[in-house]
Design a protein around this motif. Structure first.
Motif, PDB file in Angstrom:
ATOM      1  N   GLU A 188      13.229  10.090  -4.987  1.00 45.82           N
ATOM      2  CA  GLU A 188      13.721  11.464  -4.970  1.00 45.82           C
ATOM      3  C   GLU A 188      13.006  12.328  -6.003  1.00 45.82           C
ATOM      4  O   GLU A 188      12.871  11.946  -7.163  1.00 45.82           O
ATOM      5  N   SER A 189      12.563  13.485  -5.550  1.00 53.56           N
ATOM      6  CA  SER A 189      12.010  14.499  -6.444  1.00 53.56           C
ATOM      7  C   SER A 189      13.128  15.482  -6.773  1.00 53.56           C
ATOM      8  O   SER A 189      14.267  15.329  -6.316  1.00 53.56           O
ATOM      9  N   VAL A 190      12.825  16.511  -7.578  1.00 54.21           N
ATOM     10  CA  VAL A 190      13.819  17.553  -7.838  1.00 54.21           C
ATOM     11  C   VAL A 190      14.333  18.092  -6.512  1.00 54.21           C
ATOM     12  O   VAL A 190      15.521  18.317  -6.321  1.00 54.21           O
ATOM     13  N   LYS A 191      13.414  18.259  -5.574  1.00 52.32           N
ATOM     14  CA  LYS A 191      13.714  18.988  -4.347  1.00 52.32           C
ATOM     15  C   LYS A 191      14.271  18.150  -3.209  1.00 52.32           C
ATOM     16  O   LYS A 191      15.107  18.628  -2.453  1.00 52.32           O
ATOM     17  N   PHE A 250      18.537  17.698  -8.673  1.00 58.31           N
ATOM     18  CA  PHE A 250      18.385  17.232 -10.040  1.00 58.31           C
ATOM     19  C   PHE A 250      18.168  18.446 -10.924  1.00 58.31           C
ATOM     20  O   PHE A 250      17.384  19.326 -10.578  1.00 58.31           O
ATOM     21  N   VAL A 252      12.504  11.901  -9.891  1.00 64.10           N
ATOM     22  CA  VAL A 252      13.602  11.917 -10.861  1.00 64.10           C
ATOM     23  C   VAL A 252      14.603  10.794 -10.611  1.00 64.10           C
ATOM     24  O   VAL A 252      15.492  10.551 -11.430  1.00 64.10           O
ATOM     25  N   PHE A 253      14.458  10.109  -9.480  1.00 58.20           N
ATOM     26  CA  PHE A 253      15.383   9.007  -9.168  1.00 58.20           C
ATOM     27  C   PHE A 253      14.735   8.088  -8.135  1.00 58.20           C
ATOM     28  O   PHE A 253      14.093   8.556  -7.191  1.00 58.20           O
ATOM     29  N   ARG A 271      22.752   8.433 -11.737  1.00 56.01           N
ATOM     30  CA  ARG A 271      21.509   9.205 -11.706  1.00 56.01           C
ATOM     31  C   ARG A 271      21.136   9.702 -10.313  1.00 56.01           C
ATOM     32  O   ARG A 271      20.180  10.463 -10.157  1.00 56.01           O
ATOM     33  N   ALA A 272      21.841   9.263  -9.275  1.00 55.44           N
ATOM     34  CA  ALA A 272      21.428   9.605  -7.906  1.00 55.44           C
ATOM     35  C   ALA A 272      21.858  11.025  -7.564  1.00 55.44           C
ATOM     36  O   ALA A 272      23.043  11.352  -7.644  1.00 55.44           O
ATOM     37  N   PRO A 273      20.912  11.886  -7.177  1.00 55.56           N
ATOM     38  CA  PRO A 273      21.285  13.243  -6.761  1.00 55.56           C
ATOM     39  C   PRO A 273      22.127  13.227  -5.485  1.00 55.56           C
ATOM     40  O   PRO A 273      21.917  12.400  -4.599  1.00 55.56           O
ATOM     41  N   PRO A 322      16.525  19.686 -14.085  1.00 55.30           N
ATOM     42  CA  PRO A 322      15.557  19.225 -15.089  1.00 55.30           C
ATOM     43  C   PRO A 322      15.993  19.500 -16.526  1.00 55.30           C
ATOM     44  O   PRO A 322      15.729  18.682 -17.411  1.00 55.30           O
ATOM     45  N   ARG A 355      23.074  15.759  -2.424  1.00 57.03           N
ATOM     46  CA  ARG A 355      22.408  16.960  -1.912  1.00 57.03           C
ATOM     47  C   ARG A 355      23.243  17.700  -0.874  1.00 57.03           C
ATOM     48  O   ARG A 355      24.299  17.230  -0.448  1.00 57.03           O
ATOM     49  N   GLN A 398      15.906   4.669  -5.803  1.00 54.07           N
ATOM     50  CA  GLN A 398      16.905   3.654  -5.426  1.00 54.07           C
ATOM     51  C   GLN A 398      16.174   2.474  -4.811  1.00 54.07           C
ATOM     52  O   GLN A 398      15.440   2.637  -3.827  1.00 54.07           O
TER      53      GLN A 398
END
Lengths: 381, 122
Positions: B55-58, A332, B34-35, A305-307, A334, A309, B37
């Motif tokens: 963490e957000s979308v951005k 992420f 959204v995440f 689940r970890a983005p 959506p 970047r 850790q």
């Protein structure tokens, strides 16, 4: 943000409306732009895919190109000297994705170009538009007049209900197909509407006189289907759609073939075509079209689940210290409800079926190569 | 006893245990998470060191340990539902608990009044 940066930032004609709507304003490409509204990036993103989102993209550059002598054919031929794109074959009322290349085969900017019958209309990235203008004036000085339209705003209306929303103002827009362009009157104002956008959804981009942009935006927002959407969701939408962001995924060191944008180069400009080559970097780009490029842009789906970047390095395994690639956009998704990314890997790694590994806070996270778009596009072709 | 940091974390102190989360103001600034850790139970954290990531979308943002201590529990519910931090940052959206050895570190933290003053809500 420093006080001096504040003073230098420009504002679009919709600035007052953004503030009124409660937007968080951030500096972007020299403009003070809405990154999100009170609903937040997640809801703005999902609303665009479910109904319609309204984006202010007035910071982007709008240009008109006309031949000094002759008509649209001469302007199209002139523009072909700076892009590896078939402009001459672009029918009246049609739009096409284009790249400004440099002598090394790298990408100076990515553009939308349209044939409006008497002129070629160009939309350029905000951060590149001043350089593009200077470059085009220099490169096309003999043949063309370039007019920069800072007197026009640009709105994007994107999503499955965009058509019904805009048709309420001008029923004729229903007849437009993906990448059609028309001059249309909206609220009594002369607008240029293209059926395009950068979200993967059906939708429109509307060039409107700057002094009427706020009235048009308010009219569109008065429809319950429409919500304002900021740059944050614009970024997550385009990433899900597999579309490149100039400055992150594309730059002067990256060729169209490396960027997997060879589809944007029509046959007439390739080897054996009727107007083969004749654009900056043609020897390198034509060679890569025939023989491949040393690295390739790929879609990436991190496991877990970890983005992952922008800037994360990619490796073949958990231990090697030689990077085989770099993440250029990531976050992420959506609508995917999972982390997604794109980046560049070596040609060998791009065709491998095994995962690569991204460096994330000192650990190696397995990442699957994935087909793009991550969300199927819904253009009205 | 409830304390706050300059980095917009709250610390609820009960005997030698401290529960840590991010403030309402912080979750508003970050937007939808959204995440998350979390640190590993048993890890020894130093005050000011990175302890968790939200963490957000951005964007990804670090959460720092407000005091020295050993991680004794983490909020596993956030793994499946990071949005709990947005909907209930001060209760169900807590991040981790520390066993604290040096209680004098609490004295350096802000009380609620001082924190509200810092974010301009006093």
């Amino acid at each position: 943000m420093s006080a001096t940066a504040d003073i230098a930032l420009k504002r679009t004609p919709l600035y007052r409306l953004h503030v009124e709507l409660g937007a968080s304003m951030v500096p972007f490409a020299g403009y003070e732009m809405p990154v999100r509204y009170p609903a937040g990036i997640l809801k703005e993103h999902l609303h665009t895919r479910a109904a319609a989102g309204l984006f202010d993209v007035s910071h982007m550059g709008q240009f008109e190109l006309r031949a000094k002598r002759g008509g649209i054919e001469q302007a199209a031929r002139a523009l072909e000297s700076v892009v590896p794109i078939d402009v001459l074959g672009l029918a009246k009322g049609r739009q096409r994705y284009a790249l400004l290349t440099n002598d090394q085969g790298g990408i100076r900017d990515d553009l939308m170009v349209a044939n409006l019958g008497d002129r070629v209309v160009i939309v350029a990235n905000a951060a590149c538009k001043d350089d593009d203008e200077a470059y085009l004036r220099r490169a096309l000085a003999e043949t063309c007049d370039l007019r920069r339209r800072d007197d026009r705003a640009l709105l994007a209306l994107q999503g499955p209900t965009a058509e019904s929303v805009l048709a309420a103002l001008s029923a004729g827009v229903r007849t437009l197909r993906f990448l059609d362009v028309r001059e249309v009157e909206l609220l009594g104002m002369p607008c240029v509407i293209s059926r395009s956008g950068y979200t993967g959804e059906d939708g429109f981009e509307i060039s409107v006189p700057a002094d009427g942009a706020e009235a048009l935006a308010r009219k569109l927002l008065s429809n319950r289907e429409v919500a304002p959407v900021g740059l944050g969701a614009r970024d997550s939408l385009r990433l899900e759609a597999g579309l490149c962001l100039y400055g992150s995924d594309l730059d002067t060191q990256t060729t169209p073939v490396e960027a997997d944008l060879q589809w944007s180069i029509q046959g007439s400009r390739k080897a054996g075509g009727s107007r083969s080559g004749g654009f900056p970097g043609a020897p390198i780009i034509l060679d890569q079209l025939a023989n491949g490029a040393p690295r390739k842009r790929v879609g990436l789906r991190p496991q877990g689940r970890a983005p992952i970047r922008h800037g994360a390095q990619l490796f073949v395994d958990r231990t090697s210290d030689q990077a085989i690639g770099l993440v250029t956009s990531g976050g992420f998704g959506p609508s995917v409800n999972a982390p997604i990314a794109m980046g560049y890997v070596t040609a060998a790694a791009a065709v491998a079926s095994t995962p690569v590994f991204a460096e994330l806070r000192g650990e190696r996270v397995p990442v699957n190569l994935a087909k793009m778009p991550f969300v199927a596009n819904r253009y009205k072709r | 006893m409830l304390k706050f940091t300059r980095d917009h974390e709250w610390i609820l102190i009960e005997n030698d245990s401290a529960t840590i989360g991010i403030t309402q103001h912080a979750q508003e600034q970050l937007g939808d998470l959204v995440f998350v850790q979390l640190p590993k139970p048993g890890a020894m954290l130093q005050a000011g060191g990175a302890a968790a990531v939200v963490e957000s979308v951005k964007a990804a943002s670090d959460v720092y340990a407000p005091v020295n201590g050993e991680v004794i529990e983490v909020n596993q519910a956030l793994t499946d539902n990071p949005a709990l931090v947005n909907s209930d940052p001060m209760k169900a959206g807590w991040l981790f608990k520390l066993k604290v050895s040096d209680r004098s570190q609490f004295d350096k933290l802000m009380d609620e009044q001082a924190y509200k003053s810092m974010i301009g809500q006093s």
